[in-house]
Structure formats: C-alpha cells, structure tokens
Motif scaffolding. Structure first.
Motif, short mmCIF file in Angstrom:
data_model
loop_
_atom_site.label_atom_id
_atom_site.label_comp_id
_atom_site.label_asym_id
_atom_site.label_seq_id
_atom_site.Cartn_x
_atom_site.Cartn_y
_atom_site.Cartn_z
N ARG A 278 15.38 31.04 7.82
CA ARG A 278 14.54 31.15 6.27
C ARG A 278 14.93 30.24 5.38
O ARG A 278 14.35 29.79 4.55
N VAL A 279 16.11 29.66 5.48
CA VAL A 279 16.70 28.83 4.58
C VAL A 279 16.70 27.20 4.79
O VAL A 279 17.11 26.51 4.16
N LEU A 280 16.25 26.98 6.09
CA LEU A 280 16.16 25.49 6.55
C LEU A 280 15.28 24.81 5.70
O LEU A 280 15.36 23.69 5.53
N ASP A 281 14.20 25.36 5.13
CA ASP A 281 13.23 24.64 4.51
C ASP A 281 13.64 24.41 3.31
O ASP A 281 13.47 23.22 2.72
N GLY A 282 14.52 25.24 2.52
CA GLY A 282 14.96 24.88 1.23
C GLY A 282 16.29 23.90 1.31
O GLY A 282 16.58 23.25 0.39
N TRP A 283 16.75 24.03 2.44
CA TRP A 283 17.92 22.79 2.74
C TRP A 283 17.30 21.42 2.89
O TRP A 283 17.98 20.59 2.30
#
Length: 531
Positions: free
Chosen positions: A50-55
């Motif tokens: 879930r954090v990949l897009d924000g990264w």
C-alpha cells in the motif's frame, strides 16, 4: 437460589474470566505482536504494498527556499577587511520529485529507481524576484581556477593571473540571482571550454539540476527484513564511495531520507545518505512532537556529525588529503565538486566553531531557523514533517602568483543556504490518524478486556455489599416483630379489660345468688354506701 444470588454468581464468573483472559493476553502481547507483524508486512516496497504508490509519487508538497548572502564591501574584503554580508531571500520553488524507471530486482527484494527533481518558482512565497534582484558574491569559477593552479608552477600561475587582469575578472561578481542560481554563460568557463571541450561553458549553483536526478539508486524493499525497508543497496552501482580517506567515511549508509523502517525507537540512530553532501550522516532522537494530530519523534543531526576529529575521531576520514582537516561544523567537499574549494555547513554556521561565525559580519545562527530535523511517526516510520537545511561556502585564501589575493584573510565565505521543507498533506494525515487509531485499538485490546473486567469487579462488589445490607435489614425486622408478638401475648393472658359499665347479666346473676352465712364474695353498691 434467588434471582439476586444468581446475578452475583454470574457477574463474578464473567469478571474472573475477563480479568484472567485480559491479563494473559496482555502479558503474552498477542494482539500487539499480531498488529506489528501486519505492519512489517505492509510497510514494504513490494509490488502490491500500500505504500509503494506514495513512495513513487509522494503526495506532500515539497518547497525549496534559497537564501543568498550579498556582499556589501567586496572592495574592502580584497584589501583585508572583514566581510560584511546581508541575507536576501527566500526565493521559493515548488519541488516535484516523482520516481521514474521503477523496476524490481532479485525476486522483489530490491527496487531500482531514478529520482529526478524539477522546480517551479512561487512568487507569492518569495520575498523578491530572482530575475531582477542583483547579488554580489564570490566569483566561484575564478576561485576554483586559482585553487586548481595552486599546485602548478609559479610561471603558469602568473600567466593566468595576467590574463584574468586583462579580461577584467575579479574575485567577486555582481549578477541577477536567477543567473547565479540557474546558470549563465560564463566568460571564464567559455575560454576554458575552448581548450577543454568537456568543460561546461555555463556556470550556476543549480545549473543542470532542474529536471535531473542525483544518481541511480537501488533500494531494499524490506520484504526480507523490515529493518532494511528503504535502505540504499547501491548508488550509481557503488556500495561504497572512494572520495574519503577511510572505509567508514566511504560507506553508503541508511535511506535517502524519504522513508524509514516502522516501529522506530527513541534509542536508535537513523542514517541518511545525502548525495549533495557526498556522504552519509546520522540523526539522533531529540523530543516528541505532534503534527496535525499525529504523534512523531523528532530526529536531528547531533553536534558530532560535523565535529572536528579531535572531538569525534570517526570524522578523521573526511579530511582529504589525510590530516588536512577543517574545524568544527564545516565539511570540505571539493573531492566531489571537481576540485572547487567548496565547504558545506549548517546555515549561518550553526553548531560550527565560533571563529567561522565571527569572521563574517552578518552571521546570526539560531536553532529554530537553521536546524535540520525530521519528524517521523514511530509506528510507520513515515516522515510527517521534514526540514533539510544546508549552506554552501567557499574557501578564500591567498594564492601565490595571483596578486588579487595578496591581502586576503583566509576565510570560509558563505554563498547561500537552502531550506527544503515538507509537511504531510491533510488527506494523508487523515488516513494516517485512522490507521494509527486501528493499530492502537487492536494493540490495546487486552487492556480493554481488563478494563471491562475491572468494571464488572466494581459491580460485583456493589452487589455483594447491597446483598449483605438487605440481609441485615431482614434480620433486624424479624427480631422486632418477634419481640412485639411476645409482649402482646403476655398482656392478653395477665390482664382483662374492665368496662366502666357493669353488664346486665352480671347484675342479674349477682342478685339471684343466695347469701351464704352473711359473707359476701363481693360488695353490693348499696352495702358499700352503708359503710
């Protein structure tokens, strides 16, 4: 068994079970371990996390502010006077930094990415116009050439000095901020370009840095070990640098500062590799903070990061060549700046040796405006607020063969400093608060159970006390009634009620009774009167 007694027994049984279960879960930390394990799996840079897009596309806006030091007595400085500078700015730019060419390596345990940065000027957040504001500062190309020729023979230095004088070049230049920041075709560099075509004829502090990246990075995804989440594996294909004079100084440690592993501790040191500083630095816990309702730990570089080797022997490796060390609070980075005598520090020489502060009139270091720090949520490790501040300086000193430097006092001269800031946006902050609430509720579920058991225990105590009170009241009422009944029976037996008026039947029976030997059982009213 009465209904009240059943309620007491049921309450006691439920209370005991809740307390035992809650304490057992609390000691075993079952729910905390479960939610933390979930966090470690979710906080990864894997393909479905879930954090990949924000990264890849960071949502918080990043602002880059540039402050310059305008020299007001340049002629006097060349004659040996103390430099006087005044700060101008900020010139604020919105920074966009999406990651590109993202690809997974080694079965998804590592991730490759480029991080180009582009800048857009924000006039409403700036104190001036960089295209019209004029700045007087050190002519860095001239100083760089002098520094480069310092190791050459005296005759060559003299020839170059005469050429500079004929061209009218000075140690200081006056140009618009826009040109000094983003670049202009420099006459000195143009002439060198004719001899060495690989030399760029343009000069600017941020020249060729708008829309470009700082190198090719390979990061650990954190899938194998959550402590490696976001850590740099290689930079430009290197696992360590070769600029510095010790293996420890050449290490590429930590992350790029955009993410950190979850479940942070106050006792640990966090490492960041800063490509613009040509080295890794560490940050230590300072204090707790709250940003938009989100708890955070503030980490900042301690004073030993830029301490002299006398104070911190580990920094001896940053002296190049070996033994050529500067004082506290400054770092010479000429090894990765094409030989130019560039020095980095914190703004206004914050945390630096007082001799650098006192050498320049106009330096006013303070913690609030010049400290670098990161506010990180300890549960997720994500930055909530960041403030990166660094100052660019250049070494001015006398160089044999260059008469312009004859009266110079050796000085680390400030050019500009940057203030790069970012704060979590409102939407991301709302999502973060929701996530933290879920984590808190699940982690503290055993405490909720213990709390329910404690409430039932209080209810049980009240019920027991009430029951005993009612039993005491019943016993007291029963004793009083028994005593009253005993007293009433005795009166009926020992006493008869006497009427004021004699009954007729009694009179008749008395008058009809014969007299026996002149004795009477009772006196008649007539006889009583005779007496």
């Amino acid at each position: 068994m009465t209904r009240r007694s059943c309620a007491i027994y049921v309450t006691g049984i439920v209370c005991a079970h809740l307390l035992i279960l809650g304490i057992a879960l609390l000691v075993a930390q079952v729910f905390q371990t479960m939610i933390y394990s979930r966090l470690k799996k979710e906080m990864t840079l894997t393909e479905n996390s879930r954090v990949l897009d924000g990264w890849i596309n960071p949502p918080p806006p990043v602002y880059m502010q540039y402050y310059f030091f305008n020299v007001t007595n340049s002629e006097e400085v060349m004659m040996g006077a103390k430099p006087i500078v005044s700060q101008i700015g900020p010139y604020t730019y919105r920074e966009y930094r999406p990651r590109e060419n993202v690809s997974f390596l080694e079965n998804g345990t590592k991730i490759y990415a480029l991080n180009p940065k582009s800048f857009v000027f924000l006039r409403n957040m700036s104190s001036g116009d960089p295209e019209t504001d004029i700045l007087t500062t050190v002519y860095i190309p001239i100083v760089a050439i002098m520094n480069e020729l310092n190791s050459y023979n005296f005759f060559l230095r003299t020839m170059v000095s005469m050429w500079m004088k004929n061209q009218g070049f000075s140690l200081f230049m006056t140009r618009p901020v826009q040109e000094i920041l983003w670049g202009f075709k420099d006459p000195v560099m143009t002439n060198i370009n004719k001899l060495k075509p690989d030399v760029d004829p343009y000069f600017g502090l941020m020249h060729n840095k708008n829309g470009t990246h700082e190198g090719e990075f390979v990061f650990h995804t954190g899938e194998t070990n959550y402590l490696d989440y976001g850590k740099i594996d290689t930079w430009n294909g290197l696992r360590e640098m070769s600029w510095w004079s010790s293996n420890q100084s050449n290490m590429i440690n930590g992350t790029d500062g955009s993410v950190f592993h979850p479940l942070l501790s106050r006792d640990e040191l966090l490492y960041i590799f800063a490509a613009d500083l040509c080295r890794s630095i560490h940050l230590a816990y300072v204090r707790d903070e709250v940003v938009k309702g989100i708890p955070a730990f503030r980490f900042a570089p301690p004073s030993d990061v830029l301490a002299s080797p006398d104070e911190n022997p580990a920094n001896e490796g940053f002296c190049v060549p070996a033994g050529d060390c500067l004082g506290k609070g400054v770092l010479k980075v000429s090894v990765c700046r094409e030989g130019a005598p560039i020095v980095v520090s914190f703004p206004h020489f914050y945390q630096a040796d007082p001799k650098y502060i006192n050498a320049i009139e106009g330096m006013n270091p303070n913690k609030e405006e010049h400290e670098t720090y990161l506010d990180l949520n300890p549960t997720t490790g994500l930055p909530i607020r960041a403030c990166k501040r660094a100052q660019l300086n250049i070494i001015l000193k006398r160089v044999s063969g260059f008469p312009q430097t004859r009266y110079l006092n050796e000085t680390i001269f400030p050019i500009m400093y940057v203030n790069e800031t970012a704060t979590i946006d409102d939407e991301s902050a709302s999502q973060m608060r929701t996530l933290l609430m879920i984590v808190t509720v699940v982690s503290n579920f055993p405490l909720i159970i213990v709390g329910m058991g404690a409430i039932l225990l209080l209810v049980l105590i009240c019920l027991v006390c009430r029951s005993r009170q009612r039993k005491s009241e019943v016993k007291r009422i029963d004793f009083s009634e028994a005593f009253h009944s005993f007293g009433t029976g005795k009166d009926d037996t020992a006493y008869t009620q006497v009427s004021d008026k004699p009954e007729e039947s009694t009179e008749k029976s008395t008058s009809q009774q014969p007299m026996r030997n002149g004795s009477y059982i009772a006196m008649s009213p007539v006889e009583a009167q005779k007496c």
